[in-house]
Design an enzyme around this catalytic site. Structure first.
Site, PDB file in Angstrom:
ATOM      1  N   GLY A  71     148.078  -8.082  23.424  1.00 51.68           N
ATOM      2  CA  GLY A  71     147.611  -8.040  24.480  1.00 51.68           C
ATOM      3  C   GLY A  71     147.398  -7.159  26.023  1.00 51.68           C
ATOM      4  N   LEU A 105     143.628 -11.780  22.884  1.00 53.62           N
ATOM      5  CA  LEU A 105     142.607 -12.194  22.339  1.00 53.62           C
ATOM      6  C   LEU A 105     140.680 -12.538  22.177  1.00 53.62           C
ATOM      7  CD1 LEU A 105     143.038 -15.853  23.719  1.00 53.62           C
ATOM      8  CD2 LEU A 105     141.878 -15.102  26.294  1.00 53.62           C
ATOM      9  N   HIS A 132     155.025   1.688  31.950  1.00 54.30           N
ATOM     10  CA  HIS A 132     154.244   1.633  33.747  1.00 54.30           C
ATOM     11  C   HIS A 132     155.629   1.113  34.975  1.00 54.30           C
ATOM     12  CE1 HIS A 132     150.463   1.308  31.551  1.00 54.30           C
ATOM     13  NE2 HIS A 132     151.069   2.455  31.520  1.00 54.30           N
TER      14      HIS A 132
HETATM   15  C1  BV8 Z   1     148.256   9.767  33.949  1.00 51.22           C
HETATM   16  C2  BV8 Z   1     151.464  -0.655  36.991  1.00 51.22           C
HETATM   17  C3  BV8 Z   1     148.140  11.575  34.584  1.00 51.22           C
HETATM   18  C4  BV8 Z   1     150.374  -0.687  38.084  1.00 51.22           C
HETATM   19  C5  BV8 Z   1     150.122   0.644  35.612  1.00 51.22           C
HETATM   20  C6  BV8 Z   1     139.640   8.659  33.143  1.00 51.22           C
HETATM   21  C7  BV8 Z   1     139.242   8.582  32.106  1.00 51.22           C
HETATM   22  C8  BV8 Z   1     140.726   8.091  30.734  1.00 51.22           C
HETATM   23  C9  BV8 Z   1     141.497   8.599  31.864  1.00 51.22           C
HETATM   24  C10 BV8 Z   1     141.942   8.209  32.911  1.00 51.22           C
HETATM   25  C11 BV8 Z   1     139.911   8.528  33.838  1.00 51.22           C
HETATM   26  N1  BV8 Z   1     140.522   8.307  35.693  1.00 51.22           N
HETATM   27  C12 BV8 Z   1     141.923   8.114  35.498  1.00 51.22           C
HETATM   28  C13 BV8 Z   1     142.511   7.920  34.200  1.00 51.22           C
HETATM   29  C14 BV8 Z   1     143.860   8.047  33.901  1.00 51.22           C
HETATM   30  C15 BV8 Z   1     144.593   6.248  34.095  1.00 51.22           C
HETATM   31  C16 BV8 Z   1     143.741   5.441  32.900  1.00 51.22           C
HETATM   32  O1  BV8 Z   1     143.721   5.476  32.386  1.00 51.22           O
HETATM   33  N2  BV8 Z   1     142.488   4.739  34.174  1.00 51.22           N
HETATM   34  C17 BV8 Z   1     141.987   3.974  33.722  1.00 51.22           C
HETATM   35  C18 BV8 Z   1     141.399   2.474  34.556  1.00 51.22           C
HETATM   36  C19 BV8 Z   1     140.787   4.479  33.588  1.00 51.22           C
HETATM   37  N3  BV8 Z   1     145.962   6.375  33.940  1.00 51.22           N
HETATM   38  C20 BV8 Z   1     147.029   7.135  34.846  1.00 51.22           C
HETATM   39  O2  BV8 Z   1     146.386   6.763  35.807  1.00 51.22           O
HETATM   40  C21 BV8 Z   1     148.242   6.769  33.888  1.00 51.22           C
HETATM   41  N4  BV8 Z   1     148.440   7.946  34.564  1.00 51.22           N
HETATM   42  O3  BV8 Z   1     147.231   9.053  33.526  1.00 51.22           O
HETATM   43  O4  BV8 Z   1     149.253  10.000  34.590  1.00 51.22           O
HETATM   44  C22 BV8 Z   1     149.195  12.559  34.717  1.00 51.22           C
HETATM   45  C23 BV8 Z   1     149.459  13.859  33.949  1.00 51.22           C
HETATM   46  C24 BV8 Z   1     150.559  14.906  34.457  1.00 51.22           C
HETATM   47  C25 BV8 Z   1     151.551  14.786  36.284  1.00 51.22           C
HETATM   48  C26 BV8 Z   1     151.417  13.148  36.217  1.00 51.22           C
HETATM   49  C27 BV8 Z   1     150.313  12.456  36.063  1.00 51.22           C
HETATM   50  C28 BV8 Z   1     149.135   5.843  34.725  1.00 51.22           C
HETATM   51  C29 BV8 Z   1     148.603   4.225  33.953  1.00 51.22           C
HETATM   52  C30 BV8 Z   1     149.772   2.950  34.584  1.00 51.22           C
HETATM   53  C31 BV8 Z   1     148.976   2.590  36.320  1.00 51.22           C
HETATM   54  N5  BV8 Z   1     149.760   1.044  36.233  1.00 51.22           N
HETATM   55  N6  BV8 Z   1     150.395  -0.598  36.108  1.00 51.22           N
HETATM   56  C32 BV8 Z   1     151.238  -2.202  37.810  1.00 51.22           C
HETATM   57  O5  BV8 Z   1     151.254  -3.070  37.213  1.00 51.22           O
HETATM   58  O6  BV8 Z   1     150.719  -3.701  38.852  1.00 51.22           O
HETATM   59  S1  BV8 Z   1     148.318   0.269  34.512  1.00 51.22           S
HETATM   60  C33 BV8 Z   1     147.994  -1.570  34.530  1.00 51.22           C
HETATM   61  O7  BV8 Z   1     147.013  -1.366  33.526  1.00 51.22           O
HETATM   62  C34 BV8 Z   1     149.237  -2.411  34.232  1.00 51.22           C
HETATM   63  O8  BV8 Z   1     150.428  -1.965  33.521  1.00 51.22           O
HETATM   64  C35 BV8 Z   1     148.321  -3.567  32.345  1.00 51.22           C
HETATM   65  O9  BV8 Z   1     149.088  -3.670  31.714  1.00 51.22           O
HETATM   66  C36 BV8 Z   1     147.851  -1.897  32.180  1.00 51.22           C
HETATM   67  C37 BV8 Z   1     146.861  -2.422  31.497  1.00 51.22           C
HETATM   68  O10 BV8 Z   1     146.201  -3.229  31.456  1.00 51.22           O
HETATM   69  P1  BV8 Z   1     146.745  -4.218  30.134  1.00 51.22           P
HETATM   70  O11 BV8 Z   1     148.050  -4.639  30.479  1.00 51.22           O
HETATM   71  O12 BV8 Z   1     145.411  -4.388  29.008  1.00 51.22           O
HETATM   72  O13 BV8 Z   1     145.771  -6.335  30.630  1.00 51.22           O
HETATM   73  P2  BV8 Z   1     144.425  -5.990  30.846  1.00 51.22           P
HETATM   74  O14 BV8 Z   1     144.008  -7.003  32.022  1.00 51.22           O
HETATM   75  O15 BV8 Z   1     143.284  -4.725  30.973  1.00 51.22           O
HETATM   76  O16 BV8 Z   1     143.888  -6.627  29.616  1.00 51.22           O
HETATM   77  C38 BV8 Z   1     144.569  -8.115  28.939  1.00 51.22           C
HETATM   78  C39 BV8 Z   1     144.003  -7.846  27.850  1.00 51.22           C
HETATM   79  O17 BV8 Z   1     144.845  -9.167  27.363  1.00 51.22           O
HETATM   80  C40 BV8 Z   1     142.546  -8.712  27.678  1.00 51.22           C
HETATM   81  O18 BV8 Z   1     142.773  -7.611  26.454  1.00 51.22           O
HETATM   82  C41 BV8 Z   1     142.929 -10.028  26.847  1.00 51.22           C
HETATM   83  O19 BV8 Z   1     141.643 -10.184  26.104  1.00 51.22           O
HETATM   84  C42 BV8 Z   1     143.966 -10.278  26.618  1.00 51.22           C
HETATM   85  N7  BV8 Z   1     144.784 -11.532  26.830  1.00 51.22           N
HETATM   86  C43 BV8 Z   1     144.708 -12.578  27.501  1.00 51.22           C
HETATM   87  N8  BV8 Z   1     145.449 -13.654  27.165  1.00 51.22           N
HETATM   88  C44 BV8 Z   1     145.811 -13.405  25.702  1.00 51.22           C
HETATM   89  C45 BV8 Z   1     145.596 -12.151  26.078  1.00 51.22           C
HETATM   90  N9  BV8 Z   1     145.456 -11.561  24.579  1.00 51.22           N
HETATM   91  C46 BV8 Z   1     146.339 -12.714  23.899  1.00 51.22           C
HETATM   92  N10 BV8 Z   1     146.583 -13.911  23.922  1.00 51.22           N
HETATM   93  C47 BV8 Z   1     146.548 -14.632  25.370  1.00 51.22           C
HETATM   94  N11 BV8 Z   1     146.910 -15.539  26.228  1.00 51.22           N
END
Ligand code: BV8
Length: 238
Positions: free
Chosen positions: A176, A204, A109
């Protein structure tokens, strides 16, 4: 547990949580304070570039105030000591894996510590603020520089390389990540589809994809990952 030769570790914001880096979807997370549509899409950047630049300037500035913790160091140790290949595929845009000793890293990303010129497409290491007035060091254009980050709707980096790594691995560990964002959230299903690798979720709490994992270890990455790495390295000696 067998001894593994080809390990892929997918990481998300949760691996950096204990370093003090905000996650996205936990309470108090980044997406509680900002709407994705306002700060993390190409449209948002077209509509209000300064707001988006600011969102990343604040997070980039935070990098110097946080340190890698035991989970990052454990992955650095695994890469160094395992006889085999360890690849960290991270969704995170921070530089804590590098500072924890990992070298074989794919930032799918993008990276907070880099900016990209939209005119000449060069990518630069960048730790200070970037605004619409900042001119490109190579071609001199401004406005031209954007965060070297993959926004929603943009294709993640190195997907071909990641796909072959998923196909070749004999162990897939997810650490994570909530399993909400694709294509990363689909990696475990891809690994399971060719049926060779063992799959472990370290998180977590159960992620959206928990049912795909053969093994789950729920708790803090800072505690669970060093234990898992110790087990994997001890196996090597057998
Ligand atoms: C693409 C950069 C296509 C920005 C990021 C509908 C259904 C399915 C998919 C889609 C949909 N509509 C749109 C989509 C696609 C979309 C997507 O998936 N959307 C989701 C929201 C539904 N994806 C995209 O757009 C991707 N591109 O599909 O392109 C394409 C095809 C052809 C041509 C062109 C394009 C691009 C996705 C990338 C977006 N950018 N980041 C930034 O960081 O500012 S994503 C963003 O979310 C971050 O990068 C982050 O890493 C990522 C995922 O989140 P997590 O890392 O999982 O973080 P989160 O807070 O969610 O969870 C943390 C976890 O840690 C929790 O579970 C928690 O319990 C745990 N935790 C907390 N503390 C601890 C721990 N675990 C262990 N120890 C601890 N101490």
């Amino acid at each position: 547990m067998a001894s593994y030769k080809n390990i892929v570790v997918l990481t998300g914001a949760g691996i950096s949580a204990e370093s003090g880096v905000s996650t996205f979807r936990d309470s108090g997370g980044l997406w509680e304070k900002h709407r994705i549509e306002d700060v993390a899409t190409p449209d948002a950047f077209r509509r209000d570039p300064e707001r988006v630049q600011n969102f990343y300037n604040l997070r980039r500035a935070q990098l110097s105030a946080v340190e890698p913790h035991a989970a990052h160091f454990a992955l650095g140790r695994l890469e160094k000591e395992l006889e085999g290949r360890v690849t960290v595929v991270t969704q995170n845009v921070d530089n804590l894996h590098e500072r924890g000793g990992s070298t074989n890293i794919i930032h799918m990303h993008g990276e907070l510590a880099k900016v990209r010129c939209q005119t000449c497409h060069q990518v630069f290491e960048w730790l200070e603020d970037c605004t619409q007035e900042t001119s490109c060091p190579a071609c001199g254009q401004s406005p031209a520089l954007r965060p070297h980050i993959v926004w929603f709707g943009e294709m993640p980096f190195e997907m071909d390389r990641i796909e072959s790594l998923l196909y070749e691995c004999d162990l897939f560990v997810s650490v994570g990540t909530s399993g909400n964002v694709y294509p990363a959230a689909g990696f475990v299903a891809a690994v399971r589809s060719h049926g060779m690798a063992h799959t472990i979720e370290v998180n977590l709490e159960p992620s959206e994809g928990v049912s795909y994992f053969a093994e789950t270890r729920h708790g803090k990455a800072g505690e669970l990952l060093p234990e898992l790495v110790e087990e994997l390295l001890t196996l090597r000696k057998k």
